[in-house]
Design a protein around this motif. Structure first.
Motif, short mmCIF file in Angstrom:
data_model
loop_
_atom_site.label_atom_id
_atom_site.label_comp_id
_atom_site.label_asym_id
_atom_site.label_seq_id
_atom_site.Cartn_x
_atom_site.Cartn_y
_atom_site.Cartn_z
N THR A 156 -32.32 15.15 46.93
CA THR A 156 -33.58 14.19 47.11
C THR A 156 -34.82 15.02 46.77
O THR A 156 -34.89 16.15 47.35
N PRO A 157 -35.44 14.62 45.69
CA PRO A 157 -36.70 15.56 45.36
C PRO A 157 -37.73 15.64 46.74
O PRO A 157 -37.75 14.99 47.54
N PHE A 158 -38.12 16.88 46.79
CA PHE A 158 -39.01 17.19 48.16
C PHE A 158 -40.22 16.12 48.20
O PHE A 158 -40.70 15.64 49.14
N GLU A 159 -40.90 15.64 46.74
CA GLU A 159 -41.85 14.79 46.87
C GLU A 159 -41.40 13.41 47.62
O GLU A 159 -42.27 12.70 48.16
N THR A 160 -40.30 13.13 47.51
CA THR A 160 -39.88 12.05 48.43
C THR A 160 -39.50 12.30 49.81
O THR A 160 -40.03 11.52 50.65
N THR A 161 -38.59 13.31 50.17
CA THR A 161 -38.50 13.50 51.61
C THR A 161 -39.67 13.90 52.21
O THR A 161 -39.86 13.83 53.71
N SER A 162 -40.57 14.35 51.80
CA SER A 162 -41.95 14.96 52.20
C SER A 162 -43.22 13.71 52.50
O SER A 162 -44.11 14.05 53.29
N THR A 163 -42.80 12.43 52.18
CA THR A 163 -43.81 11.30 52.11
C THR A 163 -43.26 10.05 52.71
O THR A 163 -43.92 9.19 52.41
N TYR A 164 -41.92 10.31 53.07
CA TYR A 164 -40.97 9.06 53.36
C TYR A 164 -40.44 9.48 54.67
O TYR A 164 -39.24 10.04 54.67
N ASN A 165 -41.03 9.15 55.74
CA ASN A 165 -40.67 9.79 57.18
C ASN A 165 -40.73 8.94 58.39
O ASN A 165 -41.79 7.92 58.54
N ASN A 166 -39.90 9.05 59.14
CA ASN A 166 -40.07 8.54 60.52
C ASN A 166 -40.58 9.45 61.29
O ASN A 166 -39.76 10.64 61.92
N TYR A 167 -41.76 9.49 61.98
CA TYR A 167 -42.30 10.31 62.86
C TYR A 167 -43.37 9.34 63.42
O TYR A 167 -44.78 9.47 63.24
N TYR A 168 -43.05 8.73 64.62
CA TYR A 168 -43.91 7.54 65.16
C TYR A 168 -45.20 8.12 65.77
O TYR A 168 -46.22 7.58 65.90
N GLU A 169 -45.27 9.38 66.35
CA GLU A 169 -46.42 10.05 66.88
C GLU A 169 -47.45 10.26 65.88
O GLU A 169 -48.84 10.31 66.20
N PHE A 170 -47.28 10.04 64.42
CA PHE A 170 -48.16 10.19 63.45
C PHE A 170 -48.15 8.73 62.63
O PHE A 170 -48.77 8.73 61.45
N GLY A 171 -47.76 7.65 63.17
CA GLY A 171 -47.89 6.46 62.58
C GLY A 171 -46.50 5.92 62.51
O GLY A 171 -45.56 6.41 62.22
N THR A 172 -46.38 4.49 62.24
CA THR A 172 -45.18 3.82 62.21
C THR A 172 -44.64 3.34 60.70
O THR A 172 -43.44 2.84 60.63
N ASP A 173 -45.69 3.52 59.87
CA ASP A 173 -45.15 3.25 58.31
C ASP A 173 -44.68 4.60 57.94
O ASP A 173 -45.03 5.70 58.35
N LYS A 174 -43.80 4.65 57.00
CA LYS A 174 -43.06 5.62 56.49
C LYS A 174 -43.99 6.56 55.77
O LYS A 174 -43.88 7.80 55.69
N GLY A 175 -45.25 6.25 55.31
CA GLY A 175 -46.00 6.98 54.59
C GLY A 175 -47.20 7.51 55.52
O GLY A 175 -47.87 8.55 55.07
N ASP A 176 -46.88 6.96 56.62
CA ASP A 176 -48.19 7.62 57.84
C ASP A 176 -48.23 8.92 57.93
O ASP A 176 -49.08 9.63 58.07
N PRO A 177 -46.93 9.46 58.38
CA PRO A 177 -46.85 10.84 58.90
C PRO A 177 -47.34 12.00 57.62
O PRO A 177 -48.35 12.85 58.18
N SER A 178 -47.15 11.80 56.40
CA SER A 178 -47.55 12.74 55.59
C SER A 178 -49.14 12.67 55.24
O SER A 178 -49.67 13.66 55.03
N ARG A 179 -49.79 11.48 55.89
CA ARG A 179 -51.37 11.50 55.64
C ARG A 179 -52.00 12.16 57.04
O ARG A 179 -52.96 12.49 57.02
N SER A 180 -51.07 11.77 58.45
CA SER A 180 -51.72 11.99 59.43
C SER A 180 -51.31 13.41 60.14
O SER A 180 -51.88 13.71 61.22
N ALA A 181 -50.21 13.98 59.76
CA ALA A 181 -49.53 15.03 60.57
C ALA A 181 -50.40 16.54 60.38
O ALA A 181 -49.75 17.36 61.12
#
Length: 323
Positions: A78-103
């Motif tokens: 899977t491309p890095f651009e996908t796996t690094s912007t579609y994440n579950n990490y609730y400490e940085f937001g509950t939407d899949k795009g939140d962690p890459s913006r907030s972490a």
């Protein structure tokens, strides 16, 4: 003469993508007109991902790959651009795009891990001192999320067993509990996560010692991005993704089954074992099929996510009761 017996999930060397082609895969995809694969991730029910970040650079620790192994059946990474912007990490937001913006607020140096409980040599170890003795491996693993999406990622790290053995667990150590960092200053969105933090996970000791269980300190040949669990995370490929806890700061050997976050929050939906099993449905959706991020059509889910060598760990267990 020594004869090497490969696990069922391995593939012949002749079927592995050559190293130069693997590292030029984004260039090749772009020439084929497939560069928009990450946009298809929105079809899994989340808003379009933010602009893709560049692959992270190495830190002073210097992550050097000693060996590589293909353990995903020769499937496309899977491309890095996908796996690094579609994440579950609730400490940085509950939407899949939140962690890459907030972490970006997560500070990964200095970092240490405390290890205690039923072991002969408890202590705290600095991250770089933990990484330095290991000949880092790159392992390409499949991953399956309980929400019915999946990815294939090249992780960089070392076997979890190598870490655990150095602390000499005793015969009373039946389980291994893990805890992630929880810092309200670094994780301001965590207050809206709905979770009882810090995030906790656990494995039975024989699961933790299995050769497939992995400690990841990098991905795609570089250090981990914060949103993917920097600076170190577990990678347990035969279980649903929430078992692969991120940003670990504590490991504890226990005699009793430890409390885990999602099992505590919703035990009817998230079991302690959480093995990928297409025959056992989530209460709100089927687990029989999955959609690989970047692909349009669904595929059948494989038992144990395609890693049948772990099946003996669960011989005699009822997967509908111990799910």
């Amino acid at each position: 003469m020594l004869i090497r017996i490969l696990p069922p999930s391995a593939v012949p060397p002749s079927d592995i993508t050559p190293e130069p082609a693997y590292y030029r895969r984004r260039e090749i995809l772009a020439r084929m007109g497939l560069g928009a694969a990450a946009l298809l991730a929105a079809g899994c029910g989340d808003a379009a991902a933010p602009a893709a970040p560049a692959a992270p650079a190495n830190t002073a620790a210097g992550l050097k790959i000693a060996r590589r192994s293909e353990q995903a059946g020769g499937e496309t990474v899977t491309p890095f651009e996908t796996t690094s912007t579609y994440n579950n990490y609730y400490e940085f937001g509950t939407d899949k795009g939140d962690p890459s913006r907030s972490a970006h607020s997560l500070r990964t140096r200095p970092w240490s891990v405390a290890v205690d409980g039923e072991c002969e040599a408890p202590g705290r170890i600095d991250l770089d001192a933990l990484i330095r003795p290991h000949a880092l491996e790159e392992r390409i693993y499949r991953h399956r999320c309980v929400e019915a999406w999946s990815i294939v990622v090249p992780w960089l790290g070392f076997p979890l067993a190598d870490l655990l053995k150095r602390f000499k667990p005793t015969s009373k150590a039946k389980y291994v509990a893990f805890e992630t960092l929880y810092d309200k200053e670094q994780m301001p969105l965590a207050r809206w996560s709905g979770l009882d933090l810090p995030y906790r996970e656990g494995l039975r000791i024989d699961e933790a010692m299995h050769p497939l269980a992995f400690v990841s300190v990098g991905m795609y040949g570089k250090v981990l991005p914060n949103q993917n669990g920097a600076p170190l995370r577990l990678t347990i490929p035969w279980k649903y993704g929430y078992k692969s806890i991120k940003s670990v700061v504590r490991i504890r050997f226990t005699e009793r089954q430890p409390v885990t976050t999602w099992n505590q929050m919703a035990p009817q939906e998230y079991g302690f074992y959480s093995n990928v099993d297409p025959a056992v449905d989530h209460p709100r959706w089927s687990q029989a099929t999955e959609r690989r991020l970047g692909e349009l059509f669904k595929r059948k889910t494989l038992p144990f996510n395609g890693y049948p060598e772990v099946a003996p760990l669960y011989a005699g267990m009822d997967p509908k009761k111990l799910y």
